[in-house]
Design an enzyme around this catalytic site. Structure first.
Site, PDB file in Angstrom:
ATOM      1  N   ASN A  62       0.874  -1.171   0.000  1.00 31.64           N
ATOM      2  CA  ASN A  62       0.000   0.000   0.000  1.00 31.64           C
ATOM      3  C   ASN A  62       0.910   1.218   0.000  1.00 31.64           C
ATOM      4  O   ASN A  62       1.552   1.523   1.005  1.00 31.64           O
ATOM      5  CB  ASN A  62      -0.891  -0.018   1.239  1.00 31.64           C
ATOM      6  N   ASN A  89       3.609   4.852 -11.192  1.00 31.97           N
ATOM      7  CA  ASN A  89       2.452   4.701 -12.067  1.00 31.97           C
ATOM      8  C   ASN A  89       1.138   4.537 -11.317  1.00 31.97           C
ATOM      9  O   ASN A  89       0.068   4.866 -11.842  1.00 31.97           O
ATOM     10  CB  ASN A  89       2.685   3.487 -12.990  1.00 31.97           C
ATOM     11  N   SER A 150      -0.776  13.355 -16.181  1.00 31.97           N
ATOM     12  CA  SER A 150      -1.953  13.232 -17.047  1.00 31.97           C
ATOM     13  C   SER A 150      -2.188  14.536 -17.783  1.00 31.97           C
ATOM     14  O   SER A 150      -1.820  15.617 -17.296  1.00 31.97           O
ATOM     15  CB  SER A 150      -3.193  12.886 -16.214  1.00 31.97           C
ATOM     16  N   TYR A 162      -8.276  14.784  -8.966  1.00 30.58           N
ATOM     17  CA  TYR A 162      -7.363  14.109  -9.899  1.00 30.58           C
ATOM     18  C   TYR A 162      -6.446  15.114 -10.596  1.00 30.58           C
ATOM     19  O   TYR A 162      -5.225  14.900 -10.697  1.00 30.58           O
ATOM     20  CB  TYR A 162      -8.174  13.318 -10.924  1.00 30.58           C
ATOM     21  N   ALA A 164      -5.532  18.092  -9.601  1.00 30.16           N
ATOM     22  CA  ALA A 164      -4.573  18.617  -8.633  1.00 30.16           C
ATOM     23  C   ALA A 164      -3.441  17.619  -8.393  1.00 30.16           C
ATOM     24  O   ALA A 164      -2.263  17.986  -8.329  1.00 30.16           O
ATOM     25  CB  ALA A 164      -5.276  18.947  -7.325  1.00 30.16           C
ATOM     26  N   LYS A 166      -2.334  15.229 -10.392  1.00 27.48           N
ATOM     27  CA  LYS A 166      -1.475  15.018 -11.554  1.00 27.48           C
ATOM     28  C   LYS A 166      -0.611  16.236 -11.861  1.00 27.48           C
ATOM     29  O   LYS A 166       0.487  16.111 -12.437  1.00 27.48           O
ATOM     30  CB  LYS A 166      -2.323  14.611 -12.763  1.00 27.48           C
ATOM     31  N   ILE A 195      -6.166   6.997 -22.827  1.00 23.33           N
ATOM     32  CA  ILE A 195      -5.520   5.748 -23.232  1.00 23.33           C
ATOM     33  C   ILE A 195      -6.516   4.596 -23.177  1.00 23.33           C
ATOM     34  O   ILE A 195      -7.345   4.510 -22.260  1.00 23.33           O
ATOM     35  CB  ILE A 195      -4.315   5.441 -22.321  1.00 23.33           C
TER      36      ILE A 195
END
Length: 252
Positions: A62, A89, A150, A162, A164, A166, A195
């Protein structure tokens, strides 16, 4: 960096982009430390890496747990004897509007919804990046750290959390490149567009068609195209502290 016999750790390696990266790097001779929270997914990726002719070891972790991350990278260093790369990733999405007002009712994105994405995408990337760098320095190994950002890092409707996160991981890659160069560690980030993954495979054909119309090249990206970008950063020794955009031209 010559990928032959390089040891590269990948988070979120159990499926999707992480799995594709693992296979491509293995095909080029790298040994892979596969990190994920799902043991079954790790076993699948391990089999694919070995099928590509290389060595892989699995680590259930984790990445939001500091002690677990420290223990994982210590074990990787012991198992392989060195560490030459990390791909941050692993990430999650929990999309939603900041707030909605309808029929006199106001709903807001909860702190838990916001923080859960930040915990995995930002804190997890920080912890793994820190421990990977520490392992490289301790082992006297030059290396590369890549954060997966992203196209959404520029701000996307319904993705306060999300977007913020990335933006943060892209900025961290630039910062680390400036800090870690003295140790022979290069860094970079990749900002993928839309993708083709298991998630997009579940979308309705009309929704896919709308997305493709918005992408200048007219199609979704493929996981192996992102993996190719990863390979480029590892092999180009003059690339550091920069963000590589692989988005089909969708970002304005």
């Amino acid at each position: 960096m010559n990928l032959k016999n390089a040891v590269i750790a990948i988070t979120g390696a159990g499926r999707g982009l992480g799995q594709s990266m693992a296979v491509m790097l293995a095909e080029n001779g790298a040994k892979i430390a596969l990190i994920d929270v799902n043991g079954d997914d790790l076993a699948t990726s391990k089999s694919l890496v070995e099928g590509a002719g290389s060595e892989a070891r699995c680590y259930e972790c984790n990445i939001t747990d500091e002690a677990a991350v420290e223990a994982t990278f210590k074990q990787i260093g012991e198992d392989f004897g060195t560490l030459n790369g990390l791909i941050n990733n692993a990430g999650i999405m929990r999309d939603g509007m900041l707030l909605k007002a309808k029929d006199g009712q106001l709903t807001k994105m909860s702190l838990e919804q916001f923080q859960s994405v930040i915990n995995v995408n930002v804190t997890g990337t920080f912890l793994c990046g820190r421990e990977a760098a520490a392992t490289m320095v301790a082992k006297g190994a030059k290396g590369v750290i890549i954060n997966i950002s992203s196209v959404s890092r520029s701000g996307n409707m319904g993705q306060t959390n999300y977007s913020a996160s990335k933006a943060a991981v892209a900025t961290m890659a630039v910062t680390w490149g400036k800090e870690l160069s003295r140790y022979g560690i290069r860094t970079g980030a990749i900002a993928p567009g839309v993708i083709k993954t298991a998630m997009t495979d579940q979308m309705k054909p009309e929704a896919i068609a709308r997305m493709e119309q918005a992408i200048p090249v007219g199609r979704l990206g493929l996981p192996e195209e992102i993996a190719h970008g990863v390979k480029f950063i590892f092999e180009n020794d003059y690339f550091t502290a920069r963000v590589l955009e692989i988005d089909g031209g969708i970002r304005i």
